[in-house]
Design an enzyme around this catalytic site. Structure first.
Site, PDB file in Angstrom:
ATOM      1  N   HIS A   1       0.833  -1.196   0.000  1.00  0.00           N
ATOM      2  CA  HIS A   1       0.000   0.000   0.000  1.00  0.00           C
ATOM      3  C   HIS A   1       0.871   1.251   0.000  1.00  0.00           C
ATOM      4  CE1 HIS A   1      -3.744  -2.239   1.700  1.00  0.00           C
ATOM      5  NE2 HIS A   1      -3.364  -2.658   0.533  1.00  0.00           N
TER       6      HIS A   1
ATOM      7  N   LYS B   1     -13.085   5.333   7.662  1.00  0.00           N
ATOM      8  CA  LYS B   1     -13.482   6.344   6.680  1.00  0.00           C
ATOM      9  C   LYS B   1     -15.001   6.402   6.555  1.00  0.00           C
ATOM     10  CE  LYS B   1     -12.808   7.573   1.812  1.00  0.00           C
ATOM     11  NZ  LYS B   1     -13.941   6.988   1.088  1.00  0.00           N
TER      12      LYS B   1
END
Length: 893
Positions: A130, A551
């Site tokens: 990532h 999120k």
């Protein structure tokens, strides 16, 4: 100077000043005077600084923070070393394996109990690619060497010539750093990411694993007086080259390349180890007895793989060394697999013990080689495959349509899809012939599974789980079984399934976490999936998404839902006779499940503490934790220690309802409501995109994966969690790590004042609640709302913005409420009073970090106002400011 950390920082920064000269010092002084003490409503006027001068200042500040970060790494090693030297058998180092063993013994563990516990341990860190490491490898290598040069300041005292030699090398390295592009000119491709992963796996991780085994063996021997040879309790996984979710660059070809690269590195490592082992085992059959089994094996291989005559004569009376050479020859020829290597090394160890050299067999290089063979095999790290459920849905829908089974699969309700898949899977044939014509996307997916099948046939341990991103219902898992069947990886005959890999649903959003148990129970009740589970030894892996749940729902709601989900999923799996392993999809920051892994392990619900765990390690986290052998060992030591304690102290009889459950349900809902009110406000997104550097973050060439899952215009739903957190870090607000906490607890306390004492007691007691509060206050301590005002109130435009004003006021008000709540719960006088080391580090970093923010705001304004000629240059400088802030904040996403 008595503080060794400050001494190290001063030595490095003095060398930097010697390289840069007085002109830079003068520019820096002017910049400090222009910025002063941050005032949110007075953006510093930096118009007098040219683009070139800003670039030089950013480079200086970025390098300065990298030097500080490296000095702090070495200081951590220094402190840990001092604590280890001061430790005794009765008072082991804090968070060490020895301390865990002492605690377990005090709780009643005997030798048999600890041996049984160790046999259950299954710890699997998982490296991912990532995009959270902003530094180039060439920069990291130079910084690492600069850190090594700090040893010249440590005892014993060095000569003047040695000190000057170190200073000269530091100046040369710093000169090169200042002349090296901080930002890559090209975006990383998957091959670059594979090389980085292999570098860490075959370097500090390869070195650290045997040390952890020795630490565990020595601790058990010290406490219980017995020697326990642990299984490979610590093994590594990787997503690099296997994670396809949102990354079209991870193709079947790259998966094959990844597997080949890891196999080559494992072979190289084992051959290197065995060469050293062979040079050590100069054991003569004229002096010691030789195990007949080994002598027979040597004779058998002499006929199949004859050694070079000169070497054979040299080893005429050294059959154990001869056997090691034969193993090396078989490894080089590819005629032995991972299991065979383990068996061969165990034969050599038995032979060495038979020769009367037990300590040689059990404590030195031979034992280390055996541990590495069991840990790394010939695959180095087990590769997972991950893809989004919508990709599977589209592929299966196409296959079903082409096979004439159903033309409108995607339009079916989830229950009808599940029923259709169950009926189809009960058959024994694939839907289409191998190589049949399908769309490009489906062909790529099937080709990737073909690469998986080839890998499993060559080395079964090379492939681990198939991770299903955004698993919403049972059909999302059953679709993968259909695809595995197409590739010949899943078969059913008479109700008996054969499948070499696990299928793990990934529950990511708040809603998916709430629905995880119904989804799993639906799967367990399905006869086809039950047969699949039987084929996998009733083993079920479940992955939990920290980033997307945060999120989606904000910090408090995400943290609570994850806590509840772990408890409920663990109980559901137990009720259905399934052995569970949680896979925690943690990122580097608090908002993405970061923080100390050992603390999270001990805070997990008791029902989930079964000795098995996986967790992701990403980008900058990998670079920090595995930068040095001592750091790697300490990181892993803390994890093993926590797993021993968490597993050993979990008692089914104590698995009662959480006393905070009722108020936390309400608090989590309030917090989520506050957070969603922020991000769903139609005024929010234009300000966030227009005033933050999020668009530039998407252009940073720091990984192969795109910044957005869906492509096209950037919106909140499509933006990945990493750049979401990264942008807030750059703004110095860290919203994902605390926002909503203040309102939620404040309203709950107002409705029921007695809750204050309950939560204060819960914080004092520890458990899961303490990390929730401490992680939030750490993120708040790192925030700097005065600096955030520079972005939000005028954003460098010189004009006010009413929407930015509204966002700034919302952030400031919620911060004040969260601060009051945290101080009421902890009893502290100020945020982070309970961690003065980090508190001091933040205070020391703030002044220069503020300078970078001021430069970034200026650059963003110039970039937005640029014409076509100057825009690329200013975009590059703005991206340099992003990198500099990442170094200053020690955090990206």
């Amino acid at each position: 100077m008595t503080d060794p950390l400050q001494r190290d920082i001063a030595w490095l920064t003095d060398r930097l000043s010697e390289v840069e000269g007085e002109d830079l010092a003068s520019s820096l002084a002017r910049l400090r005077a222009a910025v002063g003490e941050p005032d949110p409503r007075r953006r510093p006027d930096l118009s007098v600084f040219s683009d070139e001068e800003i670039g030089r200042l950013l480079t200086h500040l970025a390098v300065g923070f990298h030097l500080r970060n490296k000095a702090e790494q070495h200081h951590i090693v220094r402190v840990n070393r001092a604590r280890e030297v001061a430790a005794t058998a009765d008072r082991p180092r804090v968070e060490s394996i020895g301390e865990a063993c002492r605690a377990l013994a005090a709780s009643g563990f005997d030798a048999a109990s600890i041996e049984a516990l160790v046999a259950r341990l299954d710890i699997q860190p998982t490296l991912t690619a990532h995009p959270t490491e902003a530094r180039r490898r060439s920069v990291i290598r130079k910084q690492a060497r600069l850190g090594e040069l700090l040893s010249v300041l440590e005892p014993p005292a060095r000569t003047a010539a040695e000190r000057e030699s170190a200073a000269s090398e530091a100046r040369r390295l710093l000169g090169l750093l200042l002349a090296t592009d901080e930002i890559r000119t090209q975006r990383l491709d998957v091959s670059d990411e594979v090389r980085t992963g292999v570098h860490h796996l075959s370097g500090t991780i390869w070195d650290a694993v045997p040390q952890l085994h020795r630490d565990l063996r020595d601790a058990i021997r010290s406490v219980w007086g017995v020697t326990v040879e642990a299984p490979a309790f610590l093994r590594y996984r990787s997503w690099i080259g296997g994670d396809r979710d949102g990354n079209p660059r991870v193709t079947a070809a790259f998966t094959r390349e990844t597997l080949a690269a890891m196999r080559a590195a494992a072979l190289e490592g084992h051959l290197r180890d065995l060469t050293l082992v062979g040079s050590e085992l100069s054991i003569s059959d004229k002096r010691v007895p030789i195990l007949p089994e080994l002598a027979e094996a040597v004779a058998a291989d002499d006929a199949l793989v004859p050694l070079d005559p000169a070497k054979a004569r040299h080893l005429g009376h050294e059959p154990i060394r001869r056997r090691v050479h034969q193993i090396c020859a078989r490894l080089a020829a590819g005629s032995i697999d991972g299991a065979g290597l383990v068996a061969e090394l165990e034969l050599v160890r038995r032979a060495v013990r038979h020769a009367g050299l037990a300590e040689v067999a059990d404590e030195g290089r031979l034992a280390d080689a055996s541990i590495r063979a069991r840990t790394f095999g010939l695959h180095l790290a087990t590769l997972d495959i991950r893809q989004h459920s919508r990709v599977h849905e589209a592929a299966v829908g196409e296959l079903l349509a082409r096979a004439g089974v159903h033309a409108g699969y995607a339009a079916l309700a989830p229950a009808d899809r599940t029923a259709l898949l169950r009926r189809d899977l009960a058959g024994s044939r694939p839907l289409l012939a191998r190589g049949a014509e399908v769309s490009a996307a489906t062909r790529e997916l099937l080709d990737s599974l073909e690469a998986v099948r080839e890998a499993v046939e060559r080395e079964p341990a090379s492939i681990g789980s198939f991770i299903v991103s955004m698993a919403h219902d049972a059909s999302d898992v059953l679709e993968v079984l259909v695809l595995l069947r197409e590739a010949g990886l899943w078969t059913i005959d008479g109700g008996v399934v054969e499948c070499p890999i696990d299928v793990a649903p990934l529950f990511e959003t708040v809603e998916d976490l709430e629905q995880a148990v119904p989804v799993l129970e639906s799967l367990f009740a399905d006869p086809v999936y039950a047969a699949h589970l039987d084929a996998r030894g009733r083993f079920q892996e479940v992955m939990l998404g920290y980033s997307d749940s945060n999120k989606d729902g904000g910090y408090v709601a995400s943290t609570w839902r994850l806590q509840v989900a772990q408890d409920r999923i663990a109980r559901a799996c137990r009720a259905h006779g399934a052995t569970l392993r949680f896979f925690h999809g943690r990122g580097g920051t608090v908002a993405r499940g970061g923080g100390r892994a050992s603390r999270a392990i001990l805070a997990a619900p008791e029902a989930s503490r079964n000795g098995r765990i996986r967790f992701t390690e990403q980008g900058e986290v990998i670079s920090f934790r595995y930068a040095m052998p001592a750091l790697a060992r300490r990181h892993l030591e803390q994890i093993v220690s926590a797993m021993l304690l968490a597993t050993g102290t979990a008692t089914a009889a104590r698995e009662t309802a959480d006393p905070l459950a009722e108020p936390m349900e309400s608090i989590a809902a309030r917090s989520r409501g506050k957070y969603r009110a922020l991000v769903d406000d139609p005024r929010f997104w234009p300000v966030f995109v227009g005033r933050s550097p999020v668009l530039l973050i998407g252009e940073l060439p720091i990984a192969s994966r795109p910044v957005s899952r869906g492509g096209g215009d950037l919106d909140f739903d499509g933006l990945r969690a990493i750049p979401w957190v990264f942008a807030w870090t750059q703004l110095r607000v860290n919203v994902p790590g605390w926002y909503g906490l203040g309102t939620a607890f404040d309203e709950a306390f107002a409705a029921d004042p007695a809750l204050v004492a309950r939560f204060r007691d819960a914080y004092t007691a520890g458990g899961w609640f303490r990390p929730l509060i401490d992680n939030a206050q750490q993120e708040m301590a790192r925030a700097r709302l005065a600096v955030a005002g520079w972005y939000l109130l005028d954003g460098g435009s010189g004009e006010g913005c009413s929407d930015g004003e509204a966002l700034f006021e919302a952030l400031r008000d919620e911060y004040a409420r969260a601060e009051r709540v945290i101080l009421a719960i902890t009893g502290q006088g100020a945020i982070l009073d309970n961690n003065p080391v980090i508190q001091r580090s933040i205070e020391e970093r703030n002044p220069d970090t503020d300078l970078i923010n001021a430069l970034q705001v200026e650059l963003l304004a110039r970039w937005r106002a640029s014409d076509d000629a100057t825009r690329p240059l200013r975009a590059g400088l703005a991206m340099l400011s992003v990198n500099a802030l990442a170094a200053a904040m020690q955090s990206t996403g």
